[in-house]
Design a protein around this motif. Sequence first.
Motif, PDB file in Angstrom:
ATOM      1  N   MET A   1       0.843  -1.192   0.000  1.00  0.00           N
ATOM      2  CA  MET A   1       0.000   0.000   0.000  1.00  0.00           C
ATOM      3  C   MET A   1       0.880   1.245   0.000  1.00  0.00           C
ATOM      4  SD  MET A   1      -3.044   0.921  -0.233  1.00  0.00           S
ATOM      5  CE  MET A   1      -3.777  -0.686   0.069  1.00  0.00           C
ATOM      6  N   GLN A   2       0.415   2.269  -0.699  1.00  0.00           N
ATOM      7  CA  GLN A   2       1.219   3.474  -0.883  1.00  0.00           C
ATOM      8  C   GLN A   2       0.936   4.463   0.252  1.00  0.00           C
ATOM      9  OE1 GLN A   2       2.457   3.987  -4.535  1.00  0.00           O
ATOM     10  NE2 GLN A   2       1.119   2.616  -5.616  1.00  0.00           N
ATOM     11  N   HIS A   3       1.428   4.143   1.451  1.00  0.00           N
ATOM     12  CA  HIS A   3       1.105   4.936   2.633  1.00  0.00           C
ATOM     13  C   HIS A   3       1.649   6.357   2.578  1.00  0.00           C
ATOM     14  CE1 HIS A   3      -0.683   1.616   4.795  1.00  0.00           C
ATOM     15  NE2 HIS A   3       0.369   0.864   4.559  1.00  0.00           N
ATOM     16  N   ASP A   4       2.690   6.575   1.798  1.00  0.00           N
ATOM     17  CA  ASP A   4       3.318   7.897   1.770  1.00  0.00           C
ATOM     18  C   ASP A   4       2.602   8.851   0.830  1.00  0.00           C
ATOM     19  OD1 ASP A   4       4.141   6.168  -0.281  1.00  0.00           O
ATOM     20  OD2 ASP A   4       5.914   7.374  -0.701  1.00  0.00           O
ATOM     21  N   LEU A   5       1.591   8.378   0.091  1.00  0.00           N
ATOM     22  CA  LEU A   5       0.846   9.215  -0.834  1.00  0.00           C
ATOM     23  C   LEU A   5      -0.575   9.402  -0.323  1.00  0.00           C
ATOM     24  CD1 LEU A   5       2.055   7.651  -4.217  1.00  0.00           C
ATOM     25  CD2 LEU A   5       2.943   9.676  -3.052  1.00  0.00           C
ATOM     26  N   THR A   6      -1.190  10.515  -0.728  1.00  0.00           N
ATOM     27  CA  THR A   6      -2.524  10.864  -0.237  1.00  0.00           C
ATOM     28  C   THR A   6      -3.527  10.907  -1.373  1.00  0.00           C
ATOM     29  OG1 THR A   6      -1.563  12.201   1.542  1.00  0.00           O
ATOM     30  CG2 THR A   6      -3.864  12.629   0.981  1.00  0.00           C
ATOM     31  N   VAL A   7      -4.738  10.412  -1.108  1.00  0.00           N
ATOM     32  CA  VAL A   7      -5.857  10.557  -2.043  1.00  0.00           C
ATOM     33  C   VAL A   7      -6.653  11.780  -1.587  1.00  0.00           C
ATOM     34  CG1 VAL A   7      -7.910   9.517  -3.047  1.00  0.00           C
ATOM     35  CG2 VAL A   7      -5.962   8.066  -2.411  1.00  0.00           C
ATOM     36  N   PHE A   8      -6.649  12.838  -2.392  1.00  0.00           N
ATOM     37  CA  PHE A   8      -7.363  14.067  -2.066  1.00  0.00           C
ATOM     38  C   PHE A   8      -8.769  13.982  -2.671  1.00  0.00           C
ATOM     39  CE2 PHE A   8      -2.867  15.073  -2.045  1.00  0.00           C
ATOM     40  CZ  PHE A   8      -2.718  15.784  -0.856  1.00  0.00           C
ATOM     41  N   ILE A   9      -9.780  13.905  -1.822  1.00  0.00           N
ATOM     42  CA  ILE A   9     -11.172  13.749  -2.262  1.00  0.00           C
ATOM     43  C   ILE A   9     -11.844  15.123  -2.278  1.00  0.00           C
ATOM     44  CG2 ILE A   9     -13.387  12.676  -1.743  1.00  0.00           C
ATOM     45  CD1 ILE A   9     -11.766  10.537  -0.152  1.00  0.00           C
ATOM     46  N   VAL A  10     -12.378  15.499  -3.443  1.00  0.00           N
ATOM     47  CA  VAL A  10     -13.064  16.786  -3.568  1.00  0.00           C
ATOM     48  C   VAL A  10     -14.464  16.533  -4.105  1.00  0.00           C
ATOM     49  CG1 VAL A  10     -13.014  19.100  -4.549  1.00  0.00           C
ATOM     50  CG2 VAL A  10     -10.855  17.923  -4.053  1.00  0.00           C
ATOM     51  N   ASP A  11     -15.472  16.728  -3.256  1.00  0.00           N
ATOM     52  CA  ASP A  11     -16.866  16.498  -3.648  1.00  0.00           C
ATOM     53  C   ASP A  11     -17.755  17.351  -2.746  1.00  0.00           C
ATOM     54  OD1 ASP A  11     -19.526  15.263  -4.015  1.00  0.00           O
ATOM     55  OD2 ASP A  11     -18.413  13.712  -5.104  1.00  0.00           O
ATOM     56  N   ASP A  12     -18.765  17.987  -3.329  1.00  0.00           N
ATOM     57  CA  ASP A  12     -19.629  18.867  -2.522  1.00  0.00           C
ATOM     58  C   ASP A  12     -20.776  18.118  -1.844  1.00  0.00           C
ATOM     59  OD1 ASP A  12     -21.115  18.330  -4.752  1.00  0.00           O
ATOM     60  OD2 ASP A  12     -21.542  20.420  -5.276  1.00  0.00           O
ATOM     61  N   ASP A  13     -20.828  16.798  -2.031  1.00  0.00           N
ATOM     62  CA  ASP A  13     -21.854  15.976  -1.378  1.00  0.00           C
ATOM     63  C   ASP A  13     -21.238  15.317  -0.137  1.00  0.00           C
ATOM     64  OD1 ASP A  13     -23.614  13.979  -0.546  1.00  0.00           O
ATOM     65  OD2 ASP A  13     -24.303  13.568  -2.580  1.00  0.00           O
ATOM     66  N   TYR A  29      -5.584   3.512   2.740  1.00  0.00           N
ATOM     67  CA  TYR A  29      -5.170   4.715   2.011  1.00  0.00           C
ATOM     68  C   TYR A  29      -5.214   5.928   2.933  1.00  0.00           C
ATOM     69  CZ  TYR A  29      -5.895   2.024  -2.298  1.00  0.00           C
ATOM     70  OH  TYR A  29      -5.843   1.080  -3.291  1.00  0.00           O
ATOM     71  N   ARG A  30      -4.258   6.816   2.735  1.00  0.00           N
ATOM     72  CA  ARG A  30      -4.300   8.092   3.448  1.00  0.00           C
ATOM     73  C   ARG A  30      -5.193   9.037   2.641  1.00  0.00           C
ATOM     74  NH1 ARG A  30       1.187  11.381   3.690  1.00  0.00           N
ATOM     75  NH2 ARG A  30       1.799   9.731   5.140  1.00  0.00           N
ATOM     76  N   THR A  31      -6.149   9.696   3.277  1.00  0.00           N
ATOM     77  CA  THR A  31      -7.071  10.571   2.560  1.00  0.00           C
ATOM     78  C   THR A  31      -7.117  11.965   3.180  1.00  0.00           C
ATOM     79  OG1 THR A  31      -8.974   9.884   3.904  1.00  0.00           O
ATOM     80  CG2 THR A  31      -8.551   8.622   1.880  1.00  0.00           C
ATOM     81  N   ALA A  32      -7.491  12.922   2.346  1.00  0.00           N
ATOM     82  CA  ALA A  32      -7.775  14.286   2.789  1.00  0.00           C
ATOM     83  C   ALA A  32      -9.031  14.712   2.041  1.00  0.00           C
ATOM     84  CB  ALA A  32      -6.607  15.221   2.474  1.00  0.00           C
ATOM     85  N   VAL A  33     -10.005  15.275   2.750  1.00  0.00           N
ATOM     86  CA  VAL A  33     -11.318  15.534   2.171  1.00  0.00           C
ATOM     87  C   VAL A  33     -11.598  17.031   2.103  1.00  0.00           C
ATOM     88  CG1 VAL A  33     -13.785  15.088   2.426  1.00  0.00           C
ATOM     89  CG2 VAL A  33     -12.134  13.327   3.089  1.00  0.00           C
TER      90      VAL A  33
END
Length: 202
Positions: A1-13, A29-33
């Motif tokens: 798993m790519q722990h050093d990378l972030t999935v940036f989630i952009v959604d208005d819902d 996964y590491r996430t930022a919303v």
Amino acid sequence: MQHDLTVFIVDDDPAVRDALGLLLGVRGYRTAVFSSAEAFLQGWQQGWSGCLLVDIRMSGMDGLALQRELINRGSAMPVVVMSGHGDVSTARAAFKADAVDFLEKPFDDAKLIAAIDEALARARNNHSEQQRRSRSANLLSELTPREREVMDLVVLGRHNRDIGPALGISVRTVEVHKARLMSKLGVDNVADLVRISMLESE
């Protein structure tokens, strides 16, 4: 798993944001919303690494506009586009802006994970390429002005016997400069020397 990378989630819902955050979080996964494109851009930093998972239709700036703005800012962050109203023209616009994938809601979890993994792999490759360019630039900066002159002529295909007269030095001196600059750059053939020199112009 790519722990050093972030999935940036952009959604208005908010329901979609929560669902995506949970789905990816339990898989490690590491996430930022973010609730909007504007909020993402307000917090955005050049050093962020990972991928962007963005809804195409949002109040305010939409996903395609965000994608274009990041390109304008010099960001190479891979983008996965989501849409609840997918159509050919929108998908074409997303791919034209180099989106990794275009997913229609409700999407299959396996397809989503596959798209994100591809985007993160691309992000990792981009990061490696940037590091390689940075190392090459640092090495090139260590060359003396004369070594740089010799290198520039070598990569143009000039032979030592031609470089000497062109620079007003002996062929033997050319050989010494060439050996030193190749040692500094960590290369042992002209092909690798050309490759490093080309990184500057790309």
